[in-house]
Design a protein around this motif. Structure first.
Motif, PDB file in Angstrom:
ATOM      1  N   LEU A 107       0.847  -1.187   0.000  1.00 55.43           N
ATOM      2  CA  LEU A 107       0.000   0.000   0.000  1.00 55.43           C
ATOM      3  C   LEU A 107       0.882   1.236   0.000  1.00 55.43           C
ATOM      4  CD1 LEU A 107      -3.157   0.462   0.507  1.00 55.43           C
ATOM      5  CD2 LEU A 107      -2.417   1.242   2.747  1.00 55.43           C
ATOM      6  N   ASN A 108       0.642   2.136  -0.950  1.00 54.46           N
ATOM      7  CA  ASN A 108       1.394   3.389  -0.995  1.00 54.46           C
ATOM      8  C   ASN A 108       0.525   4.515  -0.463  1.00 54.46           C
ATOM      9  OD1 ASN A 108       4.082   2.918  -2.258  1.00 54.46           O
ATOM     10  ND2 ASN A 108       2.788   1.923  -3.768  1.00 54.46           N
ATOM     11  N   VAL A 109       1.079   5.243   0.478  1.00 55.74           N
ATOM     12  CA  VAL A 109       0.314   6.273   1.189  1.00 55.74           C
ATOM     13  C   VAL A 109       0.889   7.651   0.866  1.00 55.74           C
ATOM     14  CG1 VAL A 109      -0.406   7.096   3.463  1.00 55.74           C
ATOM     15  CG2 VAL A 109      -0.102   4.640   3.074  1.00 55.74           C
ATOM     16  N   LEU A 110       0.029   8.527   0.369  1.00 52.42           N
ATOM     17  CA  LEU A 110       0.427   9.918   0.123  1.00 52.42           C
ATOM     18  C   LEU A 110      -0.091  10.765   1.283  1.00 52.42           C
ATOM     19  CD1 LEU A 110       1.465  12.205  -1.824  1.00 52.42           C
ATOM     20  CD2 LEU A 110      -0.898  12.363  -2.612  1.00 52.42           C
ATOM     21  N   VAL A 111       0.805  11.459   1.965  1.00 55.95           N
ATOM     22  CA  VAL A 111       0.402  12.310   3.088  1.00 55.95           C
ATOM     23  C   VAL A 111       0.244  13.736   2.573  1.00 55.95           C
ATOM     24  CG1 VAL A 111       1.027  13.169   5.375  1.00 55.95           C
ATOM     25  CG2 VAL A 111       1.705  10.854   4.690  1.00 55.95           C
ATOM     26  N   VAL A 112      -0.923  14.339   2.815  1.00 59.43           N
ATOM     27  CA  VAL A 112      -1.119  15.740   2.435  1.00 59.43           C
ATOM     28  C   VAL A 112      -1.370  16.563   3.698  1.00 59.43           C
ATOM     29  CG1 VAL A 112      -2.613  17.375   1.243  1.00 59.43           C
ATOM     30  CG2 VAL A 112      -1.944  15.265   0.111  1.00 59.43           C
ATOM     31  N   ASP A 113      -0.528  17.558   3.891  1.00 59.45           N
ATOM     32  CA  ASP A 113      -0.684  18.491   5.001  1.00 59.45           C
ATOM     33  C   ASP A 113      -1.618  19.606   4.537  1.00 59.45           C
ATOM     34  OD1 ASP A 113      -0.495  20.539   6.786  1.00 59.45           O
ATOM     35  OD2 ASP A 113       1.681  20.740   6.699  1.00 59.45           O
ATOM     36  N   ALA A 114      -2.866  19.534   4.960  1.00 58.08           N
ATOM     37  CA  ALA A 114      -3.853  20.524   4.519  1.00 58.08           C
ATOM     38  C   ALA A 114      -4.028  21.614   5.581  1.00 58.08           C
ATOM     39  CB  ALA A 114      -5.178  19.836   4.218  1.00 58.08           C
ATOM     40  N   GLY A 115      -2.896  22.121   6.085  1.00 57.19           N
ATOM     41  CA  GLY A 115      -2.948  23.197   7.073  1.00 57.19           C
ATOM     42  C   GLY A 115      -2.760  22.711   8.491  1.00 57.19           C
TER      43      GLY A 115
END
Ligand code: SF4
Length: 251
Positions: A107-115
């Motif tokens: 499983l590839n996980v993309l982390v997005v910091d949305a603030g």
């Protein structure tokens, strides 16, 4: 180098056995307040309006609880019960189940910091250290949406990040899952909704799994990823009649 090898041989494997076994080491989770009787307790004690009182019960809204501990330590109200586990992640009721084996064995996980304020990101960073070591489960962090199976969102989705979050989601191939971690990503937390921020990731992308906590500890985030790929059952945190955690809490 040889000293590190020797030290490793002496101390043995320190990586957590979760999810094969429940983790019982002290400090792996701050716990959560649990819905219970309203006798001697007042919902007004909560600074984020996470508590509501009705029909003799105090209910906890896990999308708003910031773990301030006021409902358990204040002298003005009898302490709420506290659950010490970490398997808090719940699948959104309106999202479809995955087909079996949809993501194969990795499983590839993309982390997005949305603030995010930095706290949730800091907990996510722990997932790749030797203690949590998510690579042993076939989970990897990727910087590329086109390689990603899961979008892990933290932060309330500030106005500056809404377009980027949507673009990242749109670039991901199907099947894809969205895991929102932390109360900011679930409800806006203490930042939103406001003039500069939305009310969480669900305003922008469809959220499949919600992980409460402020911040959620690494094992709660790991549980969220496992729920997203249906390797662990969902918790039922938003239902007052269900147990706060279907899996026995760690002592
Ligand atoms: S821990 Fe704090 S934020 Fe959470 S329910 Fe209790 S008083 Fe509210």
């Amino acid at each position: 180098m040889s000293r590190w090898v020797l030290s490793g041989l002496k101390t043995g494997i320190k990586t957590t056995h979760y999810p094969a076994q429940q983790e019982i080491h002290a400090g792996v989770s701050p716990g959560l307040p649990v819905t219970g009787s309203a006798e001697g307790r007042t919902a007004e004690i909560c600074p984020t309006a996470a508590l509501t009182s009705s029909e003799g019960r105090i209910e906890v809204n896990y999308r708003r609880c910031i773990h301030c501990f006021r409902c358990v330590r204040s002298a003005e109200s009898a302490p709420l019960d506290w659950q010490q586990g970490y398997e808090w992640a719940a699948r959104a009721a309106d999202r479809p189940a995955l087909e079996t084996g949809a993501f194969g064995r990795s499983l590839n996980v993309l982390v997005v910091d949305a603030g995010d304020c930095g706290a949730c990101l800091s907990e996510i960073a722990q997932l790749t250290n030797p203690y949590y070591n998510i690579h042993r489960l076939g989970f990897f962090i990727t910087p590329t949406p086109r390689n990603a199976d899961v979008l892990l969102v933290v932060g309330p989705a500030t106005d500056q990040m809404r377009a980027a979050l949507k673009k990242a989601y749109d670039a991901m191939p199907e099947p894809r899952r969205v895991v929102a971690a932390g109360v900011c990503a679930l409800s806006g937390g203490i930042f939103g909704p406001s003039l500069v921020s939305g009310a969480g990731a669900a305003d922008v992308v469809p959220v499949d799994v919600e992980v409460p906590g402020c911040p959620p500890p690494p094992l709660a985030i790991l549980h969220g990823l496992l729920v997203a790929v249906e390797r662990k059952p969902s918790a039922f945190l938003s239902s007052p009649s269900a147990p706060a955690n279907p899996v026995e809490a760690a002592p």
